[in-house]
Design a protein around this motif. Structure first.
Motif, PDB file in Angstrom:
ATOM      1  N   VAL A   1       9.847   5.038   4.531  1.00  0.00           N
ATOM      2  CA  VAL A   1      10.642   5.506   3.395  1.00  0.00           C
ATOM      3  C   VAL A   1       9.816   6.340   2.421  1.00  0.00           C
ATOM      4  O   VAL A   1      10.285   7.373   1.930  1.00  0.00           O
ATOM      5  CB  VAL A   1      11.272   4.304   2.659  1.00  0.00           C
ATOM      6  CG1 VAL A   1      12.054   4.768   1.430  1.00  0.00           C
ATOM      7  CG2 VAL A   1      12.173   3.510   3.601  1.00  0.00           C
ATOM      8  N   PHE A   2       8.582   5.900   2.130  1.00  0.00           N
ATOM      9  CA  PHE A   2       7.777   6.527   1.084  1.00  0.00           C
ATOM     10  C   PHE A   2       6.649   7.358   1.692  1.00  0.00           C
ATOM     11  O   PHE A   2       5.947   6.899   2.608  1.00  0.00           O
ATOM     12  CB  PHE A   2       7.181   5.458   0.164  1.00  0.00           C
ATOM     13  CG  PHE A   2       8.209   4.655  -0.581  1.00  0.00           C
ATOM     14  CD1 PHE A   2       8.777   5.149  -1.747  1.00  0.00           C
ATOM     15  CD2 PHE A   2       8.608   3.409  -0.122  1.00  0.00           C
ATOM     16  CE1 PHE A   2       9.725   4.407  -2.441  1.00  0.00           C
ATOM     17  CE2 PHE A   2       9.548   2.663  -0.808  1.00  0.00           C
ATOM     18  CZ  PHE A   2      10.113   3.165  -1.975  1.00  0.00           C
ATOM     19  N   PRO A   3       6.418   8.561   1.172  1.00  0.00           N
ATOM     20  CA  PRO A   3       5.316   9.397   1.678  1.00  0.00           C
ATOM     21  C   PRO A   3       3.943   8.770   1.467  1.00  0.00           C
ATOM     22  O   PRO A   3       3.032   8.961   2.273  1.00  0.00           O
ATOM     23  CB  PRO A   3       5.455  10.694   0.867  1.00  0.00           C
ATOM     24  CG  PRO A   3       6.885  10.717   0.425  1.00  0.00           C
ATOM     25  CD  PRO A   3       7.265   9.289   0.203  1.00  0.00           C
ATOM     26  N   SER A   4       3.777   8.037   0.372  1.00  0.00           N
ATOM     27  CA  SER A   4       2.492   7.418   0.067  1.00  0.00           C
ATOM     28  C   SER A   4       2.675   5.915  -0.109  1.00  0.00           C
ATOM     29  O   SER A   4       3.521   5.473  -0.898  1.00  0.00           O
ATOM     30  CB  SER A   4       1.896   8.011  -1.219  1.00  0.00           C
ATOM     31  OG  SER A   4       0.751   7.267  -1.629  1.00  0.00           O
ATOM     32  N   VAL A   5       1.889   5.136   0.637  1.00  0.00           N
ATOM     33  CA  VAL A   5       1.886   3.679   0.491  1.00  0.00           C
ATOM     34  C   VAL A   5       0.431   3.240   0.380  1.00  0.00           C
ATOM     35  O   VAL A   5      -0.340   3.355   1.341  1.00  0.00           O
ATOM     36  CB  VAL A   5       2.565   2.968   1.679  1.00  0.00           C
ATOM     37  CG1 VAL A   5       2.486   1.451   1.495  1.00  0.00           C
ATOM     38  CG2 VAL A   5       4.013   3.403   1.819  1.00  0.00           C
ATOM     39  N   GLU A   6       0.045   2.762  -0.790  1.00  0.00           N
ATOM     40  CA  GLU A   6      -1.324   2.314  -1.043  1.00  0.00           C
ATOM     41  C   GLU A   6      -1.392   0.795  -1.052  1.00  0.00           C
ATOM     42  O   GLU A   6      -0.447   0.130  -1.511  1.00  0.00           O
ATOM     43  CB  GLU A   6      -1.819   2.860  -2.384  1.00  0.00           C
ATOM     44  CG  GLU A   6      -1.828   4.370  -2.461  1.00  0.00           C
ATOM     45  CD  GLU A   6      -2.168   4.889  -3.849  1.00  0.00           C
ATOM     46  OE1 GLU A   6      -2.363   6.103  -3.996  1.00  0.00           O
ATOM     47  OE2 GLU A   6      -2.233   4.059  -4.797  1.00  0.00           O
ATOM     48  N   VAL A   7      -2.512   0.255  -0.596  1.00  0.00           N
ATOM     49  CA  VAL A   7      -2.746  -1.186  -0.610  1.00  0.00           C
ATOM     50  C   VAL A   7      -3.914  -1.469  -1.537  1.00  0.00           C
ATOM     51  O   VAL A   7      -5.046  -1.040  -1.271  1.00  0.00           O
ATOM     52  CB  VAL A   7      -3.047  -1.728   0.799  1.00  0.00           C
ATOM     53  CG1 VAL A   7      -3.285  -3.240   0.751  1.00  0.00           C
ATOM     54  CG2 VAL A   7      -1.912  -1.397   1.761  1.00  0.00           C
ATOM     55  N   TRP A   8      -3.655  -2.163  -2.627  1.00  0.00           N
ATOM     56  CA  TRP A   8      -4.667  -2.481  -3.627  1.00  0.00           C
ATOM     57  C   TRP A   8      -5.047  -3.950  -3.540  1.00  0.00           C
ATOM     58  O   TRP A   8      -4.183  -4.808  -3.309  1.00  0.00           O
ATOM     59  CB  TRP A   8      -4.152  -2.169  -5.028  1.00  0.00           C
ATOM     60  CG  TRP A   8      -4.020  -0.708  -5.328  1.00  0.00           C
ATOM     61  CD1 TRP A   8      -3.039   0.138  -4.903  1.00  0.00           C
ATOM     62  CD2 TRP A   8      -4.903   0.078  -6.121  1.00  0.00           C
ATOM     63  NE1 TRP A   8      -3.251   1.401  -5.379  1.00  0.00           N
ATOM     64  CE2 TRP A   8      -4.394   1.395  -6.141  1.00  0.00           C
ATOM     65  CE3 TRP A   8      -6.073  -0.194  -6.834  1.00  0.00           C
ATOM     66  CZ2 TRP A   8      -5.014   2.431  -6.832  1.00  0.00           C
ATOM     67  CZ3 TRP A   8      -6.702   0.832  -7.527  1.00  0.00           C
ATOM     68  CH2 TRP A   8      -6.180   2.136  -7.512  1.00  0.00           C
ATOM     69  N   THR A   9      -6.312  -4.243  -3.752  1.00  0.00           N
ATOM     70  CA  THR A   9      -6.784  -5.625  -3.768  1.00  0.00           C
ATOM     71  C   THR A   9      -8.102  -5.678  -4.532  1.00  0.00           C
ATOM     72  O   THR A   9      -8.661  -4.638  -4.922  1.00  0.00           O
ATOM     73  CB  THR A   9      -6.946  -6.171  -2.340  1.00  0.00           C
ATOM     74  OG1 THR A   9      -7.187  -7.578  -2.389  1.00  0.00           O
ATOM     75  CG2 THR A   9      -8.107  -5.490  -1.616  1.00  0.00           C
TER      76      THR A   9
END
Length: 508
Positions: free
Chosen positions: A425-433
């Motif tokens: 769905v989304f062009p950008s998917v970031e994973v933060w931790t």
């Protein structure tokens, strides 16, 4: 004393009434079992699976035993049924005592959550289900014996059992638990079983001389129930959804800090005099990432889940308005107001399912925050392709969607599935931790940020409550995880997120 109603002439309506009452009571116990176990092991797919399996196992053994008793002479079979109803009353009333006394040792001795859930279900609710399962075949045989059109009597008894089950399910969810709570509900059911026992003894022709022991047994069941009632509640508030508690963490009484416990999990922490300080990693990221992306205070937001309302409270304190919160449980909101210093006039609050609320809204938001995930319990309808598509439709062109997620660092199956679905769905998917090396077996907090473009920074420092560095994981690293897991796209038709989150590698 002569038998008032010879077994051959026991009115069918009375047997049907007994069947309805006992069946309804047993289903009430099954529903309440989930509510009572939740403060110790949480409420999840695994909790309900274990409870249903244990209760059905109890019913099965009880039906088998009852079938053997049903072959006896009717009056004797009814008297034995009276004893099993007293046993059902005692074990139902005592379920609270067993959970209070043994939940801690069971959980400590069985570190795997699924084993602990199953053991607690067996400990507290197998015997009540077993004894409640005994009467059905006995009452059915009594209804058929020595009657014309016994087939109709058989159908009536089966229908009575089903009607009772329906009534018990509805009563538990809509009346008993919301109005009087779990412990009191079990006492009402124990009393119902005692009345059923007296009825069975009467129909079985028990004489006054032989009524002393049943009376003493019923009295003992009553004492067990009173003992359970005298125990202090494990919940400050018991809502239709959760067992809620507030724990004071203050080191200085003049600067109060409160922890909200939802069922068995620490859900959030707030300080009265420091509304902008987040005390958990997921709250810190849910607070900091949208503000980093917006770079202004004039943005609107929709929050999925309220909890302690820490993020909305912090944003309101920063002068951010246009806050809408969908919290399914009004009692959570009430506790946030009373014990976590949230001011309801700073936001629009919707008490209902967040997906339904978002679907019914035609507003577009700059930020949508997903904060409805805890441990192995996850609302699976909030991680599907269809839901993420709805979120994208409700976001402004430069809007961002952030959601928290926990996963076992040794597996990352849930993380992979959710990221793969969001990427549809989304062009950008970031994973933060957190910017720290993982440890083996760790259940790590992640926050996913989805939007039309990548963030301008790859790391941020924010209080959690000590200043902590968080970073975005490298895209190539995330790609490698997705490739190795052959990540499944989650849909409304199939979203096994609880399965993906809940099992440890030892089970593979």
């Amino acid at each position: 004393m002569k038998q008032l109603l010879p077994p051959a002439h026991v009115p069918l309506w009375l047997l049907i009434l007994l069947q309805v009452a006992i069946s309804a009571s047993s289903l009430v116990v099954e529903i309440v079992a989930g509510r009572m176990i939740a403060p110790y092991v949480g409420m999840s797919l695994y909790t309900w699976t274990s409870i249903i399996a244990v209760v059905l196992a109890g019913f099965s053994v009880g039906h088998w035993w009852g079938g053997r008793i049903a072959g006896l002479e009717t009056a004797r079979a009814l008297r034995i049924t009276g004893w099993t109803m007293i046993a059902a009353a005692g074990t139902t009333a005592g379920a609270t005592l067993l959970l209070r006394g043994f939940a801690g040792p069971v959980i400590e001795s069985l570190p795997h959550p699924l084993a602990a859930i199953t053991a607690l279900s067996m400990l507290a609710f197998f015997l009540p289900s077993l004894f409640a399962g005994v009467p059905a075949p006995i009452l059915t045989v009594a209804a058929m014996r020595d009657r014309d059109q016994s087939e109709r009597a058989l159908g009536s008894m089966f229908a009575a059992g089903a009607i009772g089950a329906i009534a018990g399910t509805l009563l538990a969810g809509f009346v008993f638990v919301p109005w009087i709570g779990s412990v009191a509900t079990l006492l009402v059911i124990a009393a119902t079983y005692c009345i059923a026992a007296l009825t069975c003894f009467w129909l079985g022709g028990t004489s006054p001389r032989k009524s002393v022991l049943p009376a003493l047994a019923i009295g003992l069941a009553g004492l067990i129930g009173l003992g359970a009632q005298k125990l202090p509640s494990v919940c400050d508030r018991e809502s239709s959804y959760y067992c809620l508690r507030t724990v004071d963490l203050s080191q200085d009484p003049q600067n109060p800090v409160s922890l909200m416990v939802v069922d068995h999990l620490a859900h959030g922490i707030s300080a009265r005099d420091a509304p902008r300080i987040m005390f958990t990693q997921h709250a810190a990221l849910l607070d900091a990432l949208p503000r980093m992306r917006m770079q202004r205070t004039g943005f609107t937001s929709f929050h999925i889940g309220g909890g302690t309302y820490s993020v909305p409270r912090a944003w309101a304190d920063r002068g951010i308005s246009g806050i809408t919160i969908a919290e399914i449980d009004p009692e959570v909101t009430a506790m946030a107001q009373n014990a976590f210093w949230f001011k309801p006039d700073t936001a629009t609050i919707i008490h209902g399912d967040a997906r339904l609320a978002l679907r019914n809204s035609d507003q577009r938001f700059d930020v949508i925050v997903g904060d409805a995930f805890t441990d192995i319990a996850a609302p699976e309808h909030l991680v599907t392709l269809e839901f993420f598509d709805l979120v994208s439709q409700r976001l402004a062109p430069d809007g961002v969607f952030v959601m928290n997620l926990m996963d076992n660092i040794d597996r990352l199956d849930a993380l992979a599935a959710v990221v793969a679905t969001m990427r549809q769905v989304f062009p950008s998917v970031e994973v933060w931790t957190e910017a720290s090396p993982p440890s083996k077996g760790e259940r790590r907090v992640f926050v996913l940020l989805a939007s039309a473009q990548d963030s301008p920074v790859s790391a941020i420092d924010t209080p959690a409550p000590d200043v902590t560095r968080f970073q975005v994981l490298d895209t190539a690293f995330i790609d490698s995880i997705l490739n190795s897991k052959a990540a499944h796209i989650l849909t409304d038709d199939h979203a096994p997120l609880s399965f993906l989150m809940g099992f440890d590698p030892v089970l593979q």
